[in-house]
Scaffold this active site. Structure first.
Site, PDB file in Angstrom:
ATOM      1  N   CYS A  99      -3.128   1.471   6.705  1.00 35.09           N
ATOM      2  CA  CYS A  99      -3.438   0.919   8.033  1.00 35.09           C
ATOM      3  C   CYS A  99      -3.965   1.987   8.968  1.00 35.09           C
ATOM      4  O   CYS A  99      -4.739   1.693   9.885  1.00 35.09           O
ATOM      5  CB  CYS A  99      -2.188   0.270   8.619  1.00 35.09           C
ATOM      6  SG  CYS A  99      -0.760   1.383   8.655  1.00 35.09           S
TER       7      CYS A  99
ATOM      8  N   GLU B 228       3.765  -4.003  12.388  1.00 31.76           N
ATOM      9  CA  GLU B 228       2.811  -2.900  12.257  1.00 31.76           C
ATOM     10  C   GLU B 228       1.651  -3.435  11.457  1.00 31.76           C
ATOM     11  O   GLU B 228       1.763  -3.679  10.253  1.00 31.76           O
ATOM     12  CB  GLU B 228       3.472  -1.705  11.577  1.00 31.76           C
ATOM     13  CG  GLU B 228       2.727  -0.408  11.821  1.00 31.76           C
ATOM     14  CD  GLU B 228       1.931   0.015  10.612  1.00 31.76           C
ATOM     15  OE1 GLU B 228       0.699  -0.183  10.632  1.00 31.76           O
ATOM     16  OE2 GLU B 228       2.515   0.541   9.674  1.00 31.76           O
TER      17      GLU B 228
ATOM     18  N   ASN C 247       0.809  -1.226   0.000  1.00 30.01           N
ATOM     19  CA  ASN C 247       0.000   0.000   0.000  1.00 30.01           C
ATOM     20  C   ASN C 247       0.843   1.277   0.000  1.00 30.01           C
ATOM     21  O   ASN C 247       0.616   2.178  -0.798  1.00 30.01           O
ATOM     22  CB  ASN C 247      -0.988  -0.017   1.166  1.00 30.01           C
ATOM     23  CG  ASN C 247      -0.303  -0.132   2.515  1.00 30.01           C
ATOM     24  OD1 ASN C 247       0.804  -0.648   2.640  1.00 30.01           O
ATOM     25  ND2 ASN C 247      -0.967   0.357   3.548  1.00 30.01           N
TER      26      ASN C 247
END
Length: 482
Positions: free
Chosen positions: A284, A250, A151
């Site tokens: 995220c 993460e 991403n």
């Protein structure tokens, strides 16, 4: 654009040894960019062996020698800015705005990391034993495995690569299959041009089914950095823990913006649109849920709808486009199914809900709560769920009603109140009168609960990529009881 079809191992570009391939496709046009022969376990072992050897030499270089190469790396990144941005648009479906944001964040982390070689400080501590001195030395961990995401591929891979190198480690990167260039191969070329030693950075492009577990269980690496889904991160953590290896994870988020009754609604809506629709919500840290006080709910919904419907969507190469494609068609189908389920559960479609190819129109659902599908899950797409609440306590409880705890936002004209509310939200990061997508190279970045383990950024990254060693020294000799 240059075609990348090779692995990068021990300073050389070589064909992957597997008989399988990875197709690198443009997520907007579905055009085939390149077909890459995959790496197999043999290639992976060679990469780790090369990294181990190179790290022994790299850690002995002076801070000035290491920093000089970092400064050259910064120059290379600046010189090749447009190439990097073009790749982010073509391979990751980034809009120009998102690509610029990502480029700047990556440059910042390399610049911050350039100071790490002179920040590898230890300590001298007193002792309860007469004549003894306790010294604590900081050392690199060794070889670091980095699994790059698709991403924010260039920045999020760099966020681990740069501090790992700057603290004396070597790195093997396994880039995301959707973005093998921007999360790996392009970084290999840039670091090679900057003058990093051969073998210090290696990139193996391979299927998770073929080398994924081997990447973690190989005996050489000491630590792994992963950015991605909670499900995959949990598997990585399980494998690493079984082999007593460290991780920095993460992971996912179900981030909320709390809009209190005294908020500036116009400013909240502007922040909401950026925090939700930047990179189509495939971040995220993206805002998933908008928890709005009932006194301002109607105004917020009306203005947010107007804002969402004004956002240009389509081809990310068009500089006017604000919302581009999702990374793959299966992501579009997954989210459309989630929209249908949420409506069946009682949610109301305010706007959007349609797709053109891989471009999903900016979408808003109202009458939502934490039990409805797209408010319960991490969406990773351009869908906003609005939840009405009656007071501050309900807002906090709703924000905390998720297994995730990555980022968040609170809007209020009373900054002191905003901070007090932010303290009550169980999340690693939260921003008062701003949206949730923030990443500064010198500040602690990371989540709580199922959103991850460890912190990136500044001294926290330095702590994560190093270990400490206690050496005590006696001035003279001590007496023992036997």
């Amino acid at each position: 654009m240059k075609t990348y079809t090779s692995q990068y191992v021990n300073g050389e570009w070589k064909k992957g040894s597997s008989d399988k391939t990875i197709e690198n496709r443009n997520p907007y046009s579905d055009e085939l960019i390149a077909t890459i022969p995959s790496a197999d376990s043999k290639d992976l072992d060679e990469a780790y062996q090369s990294a181990e050897k190179a790290q022994q030499e790299w850690k002995e270089k002076t801070p000035a020698e290491q920093r000089e190469i970092f400064l050259k790396w910064i120059e290379v990144i600046k010189e090749r800015k447009e190439e990097i941005i073009d790749w982010l648009i073509t391979e990751a479906g980034s809009t120009r705005v998102k690509a610029e944001v990502e480029y700047g964040a990556a440059l910042d982390i390399v610049t911050e990391s350039a100071s790490f070689p002179t920040r590898m400080k230890g300590e001298i501590l007193p002792s309860n034993t007469p004549g003894k001195e306790n010294r604590v030395y900081r050392n690199p961990k060794g070889v670091i495995g980095v699994i790059g995401p698709w991403n924010f591929p260039f920045h999020l891979t760099t966020r681990s690569l740069a501090p790992a190198l700057a603290s004396g480690n070597s790195v093997v990167i396994k880039p995301a299959s959707h973005t093998p260039v921007t999360s790996g191969l392009l970084l290999a070329e840039l670091t090679a041009e900057a003058g990093f030693p051969e073998g210090l950075i290696n990139v193996v492009v391979g299927r998770g089914s073929e080398i994924g577990d081997d990447f973690i269980t190989h005996p050489i690496p000491e630590m792994f950095s992963f950015t991605g889904s909670t499900e995959v991160g949990s598997h990585i953590g399980e494998l690493a823990g079984k082999h007593i290896k460290d991780t920095a994870l993460e992971l996912g988020g179900n981030n909320a913006m709390i809009v209190l009754e005294d908020a500036d609604i116009d400013k909240a809506v502007e922040a909401a649109a950026f925090g939700k629709y930047l990179h189509q919500g495939q971040i995220c840290m993206s805002l998933n849920r908008f928890i709005v006080h009932e006194d301002v709910h109607e105004e917020f919904v009306r203005k947010f709808k107007e804002k969402a419907e004004s956002l240009p969507y389509g081809d990310p190469k068009d500089e006017k486009t604000m919302v581009g494609p999702l990374i793959a068609r299966e992501e579009v189908d997954r989210i459309l199914e989630g929209i249908d389920k949420s409506i069946e559960e009682g949610g109301k479609l305010l706007t959007g809900g349609k797709a053109e190819g891989n471009v999903l129109h900016p979408t808003i659902l109202t009458n939502m709560d934490n039990e409805k599908t797209l408010a319960k899950e991490e969406v990773f797409g351009p869908v906003a769920s609005i939840i009405k609440v009656s007071d501050e306590q309900e807002a906090v409880e709703t924000a905390n009603g998720t297994p995730y705890g990555l980022s968040g936002s609170v809007f209020t004209t009373d900054v002191y109140r905003g901070v007090e509310v932010a303290k009550q939200v169980n999340t690693g990061m939260i921003h008062v009168n701003d949206q949730s997508v923030n990443d500064e190279a010198h500040v602690a970045f990371g989540g709580e609960k199922q959103s991850g383990i460890g912190r990136f950024g500044g001294e926290w990254a330095l702590d994560k990529f190093t270990t400490v060693k206690w050496i005590s020294v006696m001035n003279g000799y001590r007496e023992y009881p036997f």
